[in-house]
Write a protein that holds these residues in place. Sequence first.
Motif, PDB file in Angstrom:
ATOM      1  N   PHE A 511       0.829  -1.195   0.000  1.00 52.37           N
ATOM      2  CA  PHE A 511       0.000   0.000   0.000  1.00 52.37           C
ATOM      3  C   PHE A 511       0.872   1.257   0.000  1.00 52.37           C
ATOM      4  O   PHE A 511       0.540   2.261  -0.632  1.00 52.37           O
ATOM      5  N   ASP A 512       2.002   1.187   0.706  1.00 55.18           N
ATOM      6  CA  ASP A 512       2.885   2.345   0.786  1.00 55.18           C
ATOM      7  C   ASP A 512       3.493   2.671  -0.574  1.00 55.18           C
ATOM      8  O   ASP A 512       3.668   3.835  -0.918  1.00 55.18           O
ATOM      9  N   ALA A 513       3.812   1.627  -1.337  1.00 58.58           N
ATOM     10  CA  ALA A 513       4.362   1.852  -2.679  1.00 58.58           C
ATOM     11  C   ALA A 513       3.298   2.499  -3.559  1.00 58.58           C
ATOM     12  O   ALA A 513       3.600   3.353  -4.397  1.00 58.58           O
ATOM     13  N   ARG A 514       2.054   2.130  -3.348  1.00 53.56           N
ATOM     14  CA  ARG A 514       0.973   2.765  -4.122  1.00 53.56           C
ATOM     15  C   ARG A 514       0.870   4.241  -3.759  1.00 53.56           C
ATOM     16  O   ARG A 514       0.734   5.089  -4.632  1.00 53.56           O
ATOM     17  N   GLN A 515       0.914   4.518  -2.463  1.00 55.72           N
ATOM     18  CA  GLN A 515       0.800   5.906  -2.020  1.00 55.72           C
ATOM     19  C   GLN A 515       1.861   6.760  -2.691  1.00 55.72           C
ATOM     20  O   GLN A 515       1.635   7.916  -3.011  1.00 55.72           O
ATOM     21  N   GLU A 516       3.026   6.160  -2.874  1.00 58.57           N
ATOM     22  CA  GLU A 516       4.118   6.904  -3.482  1.00 58.57           C
ATOM     23  C   GLU A 516       3.916   7.014  -4.991  1.00 58.57           C
ATOM     24  O   GLU A 516       4.221   8.033  -5.593  1.00 58.57           O
ATOM     25  N   ALA A 517       3.397   5.952  -5.582  1.00 56.25           N
ATOM     26  CA  ALA A 517       3.240   5.920  -7.040  1.00 56.25           C
ATOM     27  C   ALA A 517       2.136   6.867  -7.504  1.00 56.25           C
ATOM     28  O   ALA A 517       2.279   7.544  -8.514  1.00 56.25           O
ATOM     29  N   THR A 518       1.043   6.932  -6.731  1.00 56.92           N
ATOM     30  CA  THR A 518      -0.049   7.836  -7.109  1.00 56.92           C
ATOM     31  C   THR A 518       0.144   9.155  -6.369  1.00 56.92           C
ATOM     32  O   THR A 518       0.457   9.153  -5.190  1.00 56.92           O
ATOM     33  N   PRO A 519      -0.049  10.270  -7.050  1.00 55.25           N
ATOM     34  CA  PRO A 519       0.092  11.561  -6.385  1.00 55.25           C
ATOM     35  C   PRO A 519      -0.825  11.609  -5.171  1.00 55.25           C
ATOM     36  O   PRO A 519      -2.005  11.292  -5.252  1.00 55.25           O
ATOM     37  N   LYS A 537      11.020   4.678  -6.864  1.00 55.29           N
ATOM     38  CA  LYS A 537      11.172   5.783  -7.795  1.00 55.29           C
ATOM     39  C   LYS A 537      12.465   5.639  -8.578  1.00 55.29           C
ATOM     40  O   LYS A 537      12.524   5.834  -9.773  1.00 55.29           O
ATOM     41  N   ALA A 538      13.538   5.295  -7.833  1.00 54.01           N
ATOM     42  CA  ALA A 538      14.855   5.184  -8.465  1.00 54.01           C
ATOM     43  C   ALA A 538      14.846   4.111  -9.546  1.00 54.01           C
ATOM     44  O   ALA A 538      15.374   4.300 -10.629  1.00 54.01           O
ATOM     45  N   VAL A 539      14.217   3.019  -9.230  1.00 51.57           N
ATOM     46  CA  VAL A 539      14.199   1.916 -10.195  1.00 51.57           C
ATOM     47  C   VAL A 539      13.231   2.221 -11.339  1.00 51.57           C
ATOM     48  O   VAL A 539      13.408   1.777 -12.460  1.00 51.57           O
ATOM     49  N   GLY A 540      12.241   3.033 -11.036  1.00 41.76           N
ATOM     50  CA  GLY A 540      11.239   3.359 -12.039  1.00 41.76           C
ATOM     51  C   GLY A 540      10.414   2.142 -12.344  1.00 41.76           C
ATOM     52  O   GLY A 540       9.920   1.487 -11.451  1.00 41.76           O
ATOM     53  N   SER A 541      10.294   1.823 -13.600  1.00 43.26           N
ATOM     54  CA  SER A 541       9.524   0.630 -13.939  1.00 43.26           C
ATOM     55  C   SER A 541      10.459  -0.565 -13.954  1.00 43.26           C
ATOM     56  O   SER A 541      11.537  -0.514 -14.532  1.00 43.26           O
TER      57      SER A 541
END
Lengths: 542, 456
Positions: A511-519, A537-541
């Motif tokens: 869930f935390d990764a989602r929070q970061e991925a979505t504004p 973020k660093a790794v991107g996709s």
Amino acid sequence: MTDVTTDSEVANGASGARGAKPGGRATSIPLMGHDEEPTIFELSSPGRRAWSFRTQDLPEWSAEELVPADQLAPAPVVLAEVSERDLVAHYTRLSHRQYAVDLGAYPLGSCTMKYNPKVCDEAASLPGLADVHPAAPAHLTQGWLELLVALGEGLCEVTGMHDITLQPPAGAAGELTGLLLMRAWHEAQGRQRTKVIIPDSAHGTNPASVTLGGYETVTVKSDERGCVSLAALQEVLDEDVAGIMLTNPNTLGLFEEEIAEIAAAVHEVGGLLYYDGANLNAILGVTRPGDMGFDIVHMNLHKTFAVPHGGGGPGAGPVAVSPRLAPYLPGPKPVRGADGVYGWAQPERSIGRVHGWHGNALALARAYAYLIANGGDGLRSIAEAAVLNANWIRHALRGSYDIPFDRPCMHECVVSATTLKKTKGVKALDVAKRLLEEGFHSPTVYFPLIVDEALMIEPTETESPQTVAALAEALVRIADGASPADAEAPRVNAVRRVDEARAARQLVPTFDARQEATPSPSPSPPSGAEQGAEELKAVGSI
Amino acid sequence: MGHYVPHTEPELAEMLAFVGLSSLDELFDTIPEALRLAAGPRPRAGGAERHLDLADGLSEPDTRHELARLAGRNAACGPDLVCFAGGGAYDHEIPTAVTSVAFRSEYVTAYTPYQPEVAQGVLQALFEYQTMVSRITGLAVANASLYDGATACVEAANLVVAAKRRPTIWLSQGLNPRWRETMSTFAVGTGHELVTVDLVDGRTAWPDAAGSGEPAALFVAQPNYLGGLEDVAEARRVADAHGALLVVAFDPVAAGLLHTPGSLGADVVVGEGQPLGTPLSLGGPYLGLFATTLELVRRLPGRLVGETVDAEGTRAYVTTLRTREQDIRRERASSNVCTNQTLIAVVAALQMAWLGTTGLRELAVRCARATRHTRETILAIEGVEPLADVATLREFAVRLPVEPATVIDRMAEEGFLAGIALEEEYGERGLLVAATERRTRAEIDAYAAALEKVVR
């Protein structure tokens, strides 16, 4: 709600699902339409709690008094904060988005999704079994030891083997245990063997286990009848072969008719035969791996002995062996002494533990309940009905699907959507998704690998003739009405077809990764997740 | 037909006719005659036909009776056997709500979510579980469970050796000895070299060099098997000096008070998840916790659930990075895990949701209070000494004046499971004692009084 932003609110931020509001307010009613269920974090309201502990009457030392300053975390880990009512509602709503054996047929080939009798659940919840500490001395656990010994003896009888370990917690763990037994035995004979033979129809766990067992996999092709080719086998058999892993009936649902000859050939070069018990359900009380010449046998108790699959486990994968391998079994092992008193013993040349304690004991208790409820007579009737159901469906699907090996099958049959794909552009995957719309779970698809557009159907013995007929009718209806629009299926389930490629490309594992991925409306990242979010973020996709 | 086979005789006949057979036996004609057992009831004595030598099936009440009889031959932890044993299996509170919801049929009788469209329940519960494990470990990614703490260590060993391409691993002696033994069993197949690093005064004394080469990783337990708090930051420094990874075996309850291993630099965190809602159960099914940094995610063993969307853009969950797994990678897979412990992971998610932010800390504090009171009380007994002078949290080790096995037996007569007899490698006559949030002052004081009598 106030505008004060706490750590908890940040970590459990409330963006995302339609209608999700902190404090347990979810508009998602699973019986009505397609609304998402918010995550538990989105239902969180800081300060709310469900927990409740016993009155201890102890000095109320604080965290600072209890933990050295350099060890104490400055703030607690942020988790969801919900009431018991919200907790129960959330996970009950989620359960409504889940298919299960208790809802209906689950013909997932190779997985033996049979009905799990409720009396076995009760056995596993008896306090006299569930509340026993694994390190309690043997004189306090005589009932458990008696159960484990009796289960072991029963499983040895069913498989025609001599001795057993109940420690492996799943089938794959049993495979690796068996391969380590194979290795220990060869080494004790002073042999350095390097290869293990596996048919091209084998489950993926087999070659993976072989590698972890320190052996090299040699794949042997199936013949035109879908079985191990004795000639092809002879070509790869030599003094480097430690053994062969076979599933019988194999993953095409076909009995390896030349098993006696295969066993003789492998034994001839000093190799051992390993029986992958994934498909044992087909032969209960009909024939036994030990009688076929196998030296090592694992069983998937969550398949054959009705331990419920739990959404993916826990299972249990006991390994039974012939007399010459018994001294190598993992220990400690439950034994009955001459005086009738039970205890733990270490086999003479044990390979050591394969589990932190004694295996998935409560799963073993369920299996034992199932074993004694069925008895020798009941076990055979399981195999009979399982095989009959599979053959019935094979006949019923003729003309609608390709049947690459159209001869009497055992507990499952493999059909193919090759013609459907060619003529109507409908793949096995589309058939599977269409079946979800029809109210059934789908068969296993694209396995075994040697069949194109495979659909592997295992009805199991617990589905009635009427259910099997309804399943077959649904599959025929799907084939008859197949059209390119089937790529849109499913349309009526909790979600539409899921974008698996996106999940792998833009990894959101928490869930935390989602929070970061979505504004997010909040400027600061959630606590406890900074590292992950930054790396993402660093790794991107990925 | 057995109890759970629904077919009636006429239905069987009809189905057989449909497939062109006249008897159930003919279903098995592809099995060579020599290998077949006979159908029908067992002959009374010495018939030529071979049958399974198993009793006939029992009715449901008889089955229940037999299981109750066996259960009655065990001494379960409870008021009659108050539990002070731990060693990786702890007597924690299990709320009714958790058991009641987690054991709904939909969670219990599903399988691995191969068809995500009808498995969003399990998938989302696992996604939430992964998030919670990520938070308590302080690492970015957690998998959807492994079998138990021991096998999580085995998978961690495989991961670090593959990541560093070095076969040597340093294991703190403070890592659960049964877990180390399990790692040794599997290291025979993989060829890993496991080097045990001794505890000195209850903490790991990392060497400058050990084994045949530089280590792929250091494994340290926090708290360690003797209950001692390790210096994880120091372990990180030692790992860095060797260019090695750091694996921390942590306790999810201690996580309520201690720095997360991730915040101290762990690359991989493993643990035993039993304290999160699972009964003692003779040691299983338990729960292998497993988390890594994002850099290592492609080497993650087992299932991983990720968030995505469906064809209409609705949020959905699915197992992801599947190409790591055995069914796709086959002999090149670095793990053979297929069936895992999903249901126990769902239980743990519910338990962590029940605890919440304040409950996890409260749980840890209450365990620590009970442990401190137990420790202070029994160390006042003549002849009972601390095994090491080290800070402890939820478990501690003492040296007894008499053999621990004898003490455990005699304490059982007094109504206590006194603890676990320690392996000889930790010194003579060691007893490992744990007191959870379930232990009260009255129980602890009675335990100490009984122990004083028993060791006298």
